[in-house]
Design a protein around this motif. Sequence first.
Motif, mmCIF file in Angstrom:
data_model
loop_
_atom_site.group_PDB
_atom_site.id
_atom_site.type_symbol
_atom_site.label_atom_id
_atom_site.label_comp_id
_atom_site.label_asym_id
_atom_site.label_seq_id
_atom_site.Cartn_x
_atom_site.Cartn_y
_atom_site.Cartn_z
ATOM 1 N N PHE A 80 -2.164 15.511 -12.013
ATOM 2 C CA PHE A 80 -3.301 14.652 -12.399
ATOM 3 C C PHE A 80 -4.631 15.328 -12.061
ATOM 4 O O PHE A 80 -5.566 15.315 -12.860
ATOM 5 N N ILE A 81 -4.699 15.922 -10.877
ATOM 6 C CA ILE A 81 -5.954 16.569 -10.451
ATOM 7 C C ILE A 81 -6.231 17.789 -11.329
ATOM 8 O O ILE A 81 -7.347 17.983 -11.824
ATOM 9 N N ALA A 82 -5.196 18.595 -11.542
ATOM 10 C CA ALA A 82 -5.374 19.830 -12.333
ATOM 11 C C ALA A 82 -5.804 19.508 -13.761
ATOM 12 O O ALA A 82 -6.514 20.287 -14.401
ATOM 13 N N LYS A 83 -5.368 18.347 -14.255
ATOM 14 C CA LYS A 83 -5.735 17.953 -15.627
ATOM 15 C C LYS A 83 -7.022 17.132 -15.660
ATOM 16 O O LYS A 83 -7.388 16.588 -16.713
ATOM 17 N N GLY A 84 -7.686 17.010 -14.508
ATOM 18 C CA GLY A 84 -8.970 16.300 -14.441
ATOM 19 C C GLY A 84 -8.847 14.814 -14.689
ATOM 20 O O GLY A 84 -9.773 14.174 -15.209
ATOM 21 N N LYS A 85 -7.691 14.231 -14.348
ATOM 22 C CA LYS A 85 -7.459 12.814 -14.686
ATOM 23 C C LYS A 85 -7.882 11.826 -13.604
ATOM 24 O O LYS A 85 -7.780 10.624 -13.802
ATOM 25 N N LEU A 86 -8.292 12.335 -12.429
ATOM 26 C CA LEU A 86 -8.582 11.406 -11.329
ATOM 27 C C LEU A 86 -10.072 11.245 -11.078
ATOM 28 O O LEU A 86 -10.830 12.207 -11.153
ATOM 29 N N LYS A 87 -10.445 10.010 -10.755
ATOM 30 C CA LYS A 87 -11.823 9.730 -10.374
ATOM 31 C C LYS A 87 -11.789 8.872 -9.112
ATOM 32 O O LYS A 87 -11.093 7.843 -9.078
ATOM 33 N N ILE A 88 -12.521 9.312 -8.076
ATOM 34 C CA ILE A 88 -12.550 8.524 -6.840
ATOM 35 C C ILE A 88 -13.719 7.554 -6.914
ATOM 36 O O ILE A 88 -14.861 7.970 -7.137
ATOM 37 N N GLU A 89 -13.417 6.261 -6.756
ATOM 38 C CA GLU A 89 -14.489 5.249 -6.712
ATOM 39 C C GLU A 89 -14.347 4.480 -5.411
ATOM 40 O O GLU A 89 -13.515 3.570 -5.302
ATOM 41 N N GLY A 90 -15.116 4.891 -4.415
ATOM 42 C CA GLY A 90 -14.964 4.277 -3.091
ATOM 43 C C GLY A 90 -13.589 4.602 -2.539
ATOM 44 O O GLY A 90 -13.181 5.748 -2.498
ATOM 45 N N ARG A 91 -12.840 3.535 -2.193
ATOM 46 C CA ARG A 91 -11.488 3.763 -1.675
ATOM 47 C C ARG A 91 -10.470 3.899 -2.798
ATOM 48 O O ARG A 91 -9.322 4.269 -2.575
ATOM 49 N N ARG A 92 -10.879 3.585 -4.008
ATOM 50 C CA ARG A 92 -9.901 3.563 -5.107
ATOM 51 C C ARG A 92 -9.906 4.869 -5.895
ATOM 52 O O ARG A 92 -10.955 5.446 -6.148
#
Length: 200
Positions: A184-196
């Motif tokens: 997921f990270i390598a494909k740029g799929k994650l976004k951190i929003e606060g704790r989520r």
Amino acid sequence: MLNLGVLISGKGSNLQAIIDACEREKIPARVAVVISNNPESYGLERAKNHKIPAVILNSKDFSNKNTYELEIVKNLKQYDVGLVCLAGYMRIVGTVLLEHYPSKIVNIHPSLLPSFPGLHAQKQALDHGVTVTGCTVHFVNEGCDTGPIIIQSAVPVKEKDTEETLSERILQQEHHIYPLAIEFIAKGKLKIEGRRVKIA
Ligand code: GRF
């Protein structure tokens, strides 16, 4: 292609799962360097078997945590590492590593956080009498196993479980969710929003 730096201290079975997923091209990443703080770590053999550069950096050989972590950073930079993966790394990450890799350090922990952080998570779960435990991949922050959670997998506790049998079943799930989180990270799929952590 994302370069991974994997930090280990022990057996390195999660390292192996990550290497295998990269080699199967499931993840657009490669393990660029393995760093162990334990010269006896079997993970060093695993790196050698896959011709991956492996470095031993024993914290005991450094006068303090900052100089130790600066040496880790130097090695990570040398291999152009974009994501640091802690895989059974038995040290708490300090400010030097965190400042050089903000939101770019991940860890796998053998419990459903925030339950049972720290050492011997499987024994903590058994002692507490939970009927379900599991494992968690999370971003690393300044706390101990407290960063934003990426993926968790539940593992039922069986009546006859010992620390060993439970750890073994949790490990099977770890080997599944850790490469998935890195994918997921390598494909740029994650976004951190606060704790989520949002998965796109
Ligand atoms: C795993 O249970 C991991 O969750 C914990 O340490 C163990 C490492 O196992 N942080 P391995 O070295 O990857 O086999």
